[in-house]
Design an enzyme around this catalytic site. Structure first.
Site, PDB file in Angstrom:
ATOM      1  N   HIS A  13       0.855  -1.199   0.000  1.00 37.78           N
ATOM      2  CA  HIS A  13       0.000   0.000   0.000  1.00 37.78           C
ATOM      3  C   HIS A  13       0.885   1.242   0.000  1.00 37.78           C
ATOM      4  CE1 HIS A  13      -2.890   3.048   1.169  1.00 37.78           C
ATOM      5  NE2 HIS A  13      -3.832   2.212   0.778  1.00 37.78           N
ATOM      6  N   GLU A  57      -3.947   1.761  -7.374  1.00 39.92           N
ATOM      7  CA  GLU A  57      -4.342   2.914  -6.568  1.00 39.92           C
ATOM      8  C   GLU A  57      -3.408   4.086  -6.863  1.00 39.92           C
ATOM      9  OE1 GLU A  57      -6.613   1.709  -2.771  1.00 39.92           O
ATOM     10  OE2 GLU A  57      -4.495   1.587  -2.321  1.00 39.92           O
TER      11      GLU A  57
END
Ligand code: PGA
Length: 291
Positions: A117, A206
Site C-alpha cells: 500500500h 491505486e
C-alpha cells in the site's frame, strides 16, 4: 467473475466497540443487498483483526448451519477478512517487535493480506526487498494477497503511470516467474498450486494522488492501466488467464458506477467510504449491478 469489494479500514475505527458495530451493521444490512453476487472483504487494523474474524466466522457457521435445515439450502457468501501488513522477517515467529507473521495472520482467522500500500511505501519506506519477502511469506503460508501499485501525481502528470507500475510489478514478477521461483520462494510450488494462486492474488491499482483526496483518474485512464496490468500478469506466468485487477482511490457511493462500468475493473479497494456500512454496501451494489 464476481466483483471484489474490499474495505481497507486503515487505522480506524478508534475503538473495538465501533469496529464491532460496523461489522454487525454490514452483516445485518448485507441481507438487503444482492451480495451473493460479489465478494466482500474487510481489512481491519491488526489490533481488531482476530476479533472481527471471530465475529464473521461465527456468523457464517451459524448461517450455514441454518441453511442446512432450511428448504432452500442457501450457503452464505461470507465476508472475507484480511490483514493490513505482514512481517517481512519471518513467516512464522521470532524476535521481531511489532511484527505479525503470515502464520499468525492465518491463525487469527484472516486469509488475506494487503501488501505494498502506498501509505506503507511512503511512511515506512517499504521498497522492493521487504515487499518481495512479504509476498513470499504470505504466499508460502497460502494467504491471499492484494498487491497495491500506483503512481504519484508528478509521475501521472509526466505521463509515466504505466512505466512506474511496470517497475513496481517487477517484485511480483520475480516471485511468480517459474524460472526463478524455486530459489525465491522455496516451498511455493506454482506448478501444483498455480490455478489456486491466480485466485488468491489481486492487483489493486491505486494512484497515490487519488487516495483520500476526492480526485480520481478518468475511466479511460483506469481502463488502460488495468488492461496493461492484466497483460503483464499473463506474461509473468501462464496461470494468470484473467488476472484480478481492482481500482482504489476515492471510490465512494456516488462515483462507484463509473468504475464498475470501466473495462478491466474487477472491483474496488475502498478506504474512507468503507467505514460506513451504507456507503460500502452502495459501492457493492454499483459493482454487482454492472458485473
Ligand atoms: P480511499 O483509500 O478510498 O480513502 O481513497 C483507498 C485506499 O487507500 O485503499
Amino acid at each position: 467473475m464476481k466483483p471484489w469489494i474490499i474495505g481497507n479500514w486503515k487505522q480506524n475505527p478508534k475503538t473495538f466497540t465501533e469496529a464491532q458495530s460496523l461489522i454487525h451493521q454490514l452483516m445485518h444490512k448485507a441481507s438487503e443487498h444482492q451480495l451473493a453476487n460479489c465478494q466482500m472483504m474487510v481489512i481491519p487494523s491488526s489490533i481488531h483483526l482476530a476479533k472481527v474474524a471471530d465475529i464473521i466466522n461465527a456468523q457464517s457457521r451459524a448461517a450455514n448451519a441454518a441453511s442446512e435445515h432450511s428448504e432452500n439450502n442457501v450457503i452464505s457468501n461470507p465476508i472475507l477478512v484480511g490483514a493490513q501488513d505482514i512481517s517481512a522477517l519471518s513467516q512464522h515467529s521470532g524476535a521481531y517487535t511489532g511484527d505479525c507473521s503470515a502464520a499468525q495472520i492465518k491463525d487469527s482467522g484472516a486469509d488475506w493480506v494487503l501488501i505494498g500500500h502506498s501509505e506503507r511505501r511512503q511512511y515506512y519506506q517499504e521498497g522492493d526487498t521487504p515487499l518481495q519477502k512479504k509476498l513470499q511469506n504470505a504466499l508460502s503460508e497460502h494467504l491471499g494477497v492484494i498487491f497495491c501499485v500506483g503512481e504519484t501525481e508528478a509521475e501521472h502528470d509526466a505521463g509515466d503511470t504505466l512505466k512506474v507500475i511496470q517497475e513496481q510489478l517487477t517484485v511480483l514478477q520475480s516471485v511468480l516467474t517459474s524460472s526463478t521461483q524455486t530459489s525465491l520462494v522455496g516451498d511455493l510450488d506454482l506448478s501444483n498450486s498455480g490455478q489456486n494462486l491466480a485466485e488468491r492474488l489481486i492487483i489493486a491499482y491505486e494512484p497515490v494522488w487519488a487516495i483520500g483526496t476526492g480526485k480520481v483518474p478518468t475511466v479511460e485512464e483506469v481502463a488502460q492501466t488495468h488492461l496493461a496490468i492484466k497483460e503483464w500478469m499473463r506474461g509473468f506466468n501462464s496461470v494468470f488467464v484473467d488476472p484480478i485487477v481492482i481500482y482504489g482511490g476515492s471510490v465512494n457511493a456516488d462515483n462507484a458506477v463509473q468504475f464498475a462500468q470501466a473495462q478491466g475493473v474487477d472491483g474496488a479497494l475502498i478506504g474512507g467510504a468503507s467505514l460506513q456500512a451504507e456507503s460500502f454496501l452502495a459501492i457493492a451494489d454499483a459493482f454487482t449491478a454492472h458485473s
